[in-house]
Design an enzyme around this catalytic site. Structure first.
Site, mmCIF file in Angstrom:
data_model
loop_
_atom_site.group_PDB
_atom_site.id
_atom_site.type_symbol
_atom_site.label_atom_id
_atom_site.label_comp_id
_atom_site.label_asym_id
_atom_site.label_seq_id
_atom_site.Cartn_x
_atom_site.Cartn_y
_atom_site.Cartn_z
ATOM 1 C CB VAL A 90 1.422 3.335 1.760
ATOM 2 C CG1 VAL A 90 1.082 4.290 2.887
ATOM 3 C CG2 VAL A 90 2.780 3.692 1.189
ATOM 4 C CB CYS A 106 8.486 1.901 7.177
ATOM 5 S SG CYS A 106 6.959 1.568 6.273
ATOM 6 C CD GLU A 124 7.747 5.212 9.038
ATOM 7 O OE1 GLU A 124 7.062 4.296 8.516
ATOM 8 O OE2 GLU A 124 8.506 5.941 8.380
ATOM 9 C CE LYS A 156 11.608 4.959 6.268
ATOM 10 N NZ LYS A 156 10.169 5.282 6.159
#
Ligand code: ACM
Length: 264
Positions: free
Chosen positions: A170, A143, A39, A110
């Site tokens: 993350v 993501c 990304e 996205k």
């Protein structure tokens, strides 16, 4: 057989040219059909504010970065899916682009923005799109879209054989969850994550690496380390994603009872 892969690396925030050089160097010799990059692979991820994002986002139709990647696709005769900060007039999207020897094939913006992305990006408006190149139907998600099983399901129902999944992860769950997405949709998935840390004025983010390729019944072909650069390629048999039979008496799609599913 189709050769798919990813390049896991550590993009440097704001250093678009340096990141492009890293990618061009890594992809220069790979023998692959479809290569997936992380990304926001060229701009970096953790923008302080909208102005900063606007200064790094580009219109893909007039972007030297995209021109260079398309040039590489032409030279090496392959396709690339890359994350990209996409400017479109007044709007800026966190996008994934499918690029090939003739240019931009498809843009996905996205759908599910993560955390502080909501402060800087516009919400994606493309929905989930499937494109066929080299006889392979490719779906893209980005993501955090992994959290919503509807994303992968929609792509599978639209005929995707493989989900190309640029990521800057993350949280710690996605890699395991993607095994399930592949089992429940009988598809392949390539999650191209980044590693490394971005120290910015508003805080520090660390990304979890462990990019991976997963097969329809949840087989993990390969998972990278948490904090190392890796360019990985493997051969997959797309026919495995087209066999939607679970048992002789169960079909993944024909057995759905959508009259009992709450859809909105
Ligand atoms: C993410 O969606 N980049 C966590």
């Amino acid at each position: 057989m189709t050769r798919v892969g990813y390049f896991q690396f550590d993009p440097q925030f704001g250093k678009v040219d340096k990141n492009l050089e890293t990618v061009l160097g890594a992809l220069n010799k790979v023998d692959v059909d479809i290569m997936v990059l992380p990304e926001l692979a060229f701009s970096g991820y953790y923008f302080t504010n909208r102005d900063e994002l606007e200064s790094l986002a580009e219109n893909p139709k007039s972007s030297q970065t995209i021109d260079a990647l398309v040039g590489l696709c032409k030279e090496r005769d392959f396709y690339i899916v890359t994350g990209f900060a996409e400017k479109s007039e007044e709007r800026v999207f966190n996008s994934a682009l499918l690029l090939g020897p003739k240019g931009i094939v498809t843009t996905y913006r996205k759908t599910h923005l993560f955390n502080t992305e909501k402060k800087v990006f516009d919400k994606g408006d493309t929905g989930f799109v499937v494109s066929t190149v080299r006889g392979v139907s490719i779906g893209m998600m980005i993501c955090f879209d992994w959290v919503f099983p509807e994303a992968a399901r929609t792509l599978a129902l639209k005929g995707a054989d493989i989900i190309c999944h640029p990521s800057n992860l993350v949280l710690a769950y996605c890699q395991r969850a993607m095994l399930t997405r592949c089992i429940e949709n009988l598809i392949f998935a390539v999650t191209a994550n980044r590693y490394g840390t971005e120290k910015r004025p508003q805080g520090t983010l660390s990304f979890s690496g462990q990019s991976q390729v997963v097969a329809p019944r949840g087989k993990l072909f390969h998972r990278s380390a948490k904090d190392e650069e890796e360019c990985f390629v493997c051969e997959i048999d797309i026919a495995q994603a087209r066999d939607k039979k679970i048992t002789p008496n169960n079909h993944l799609f024909f057995d759905r009872r959508s009259e009992f599913y709450e859809l909105s």
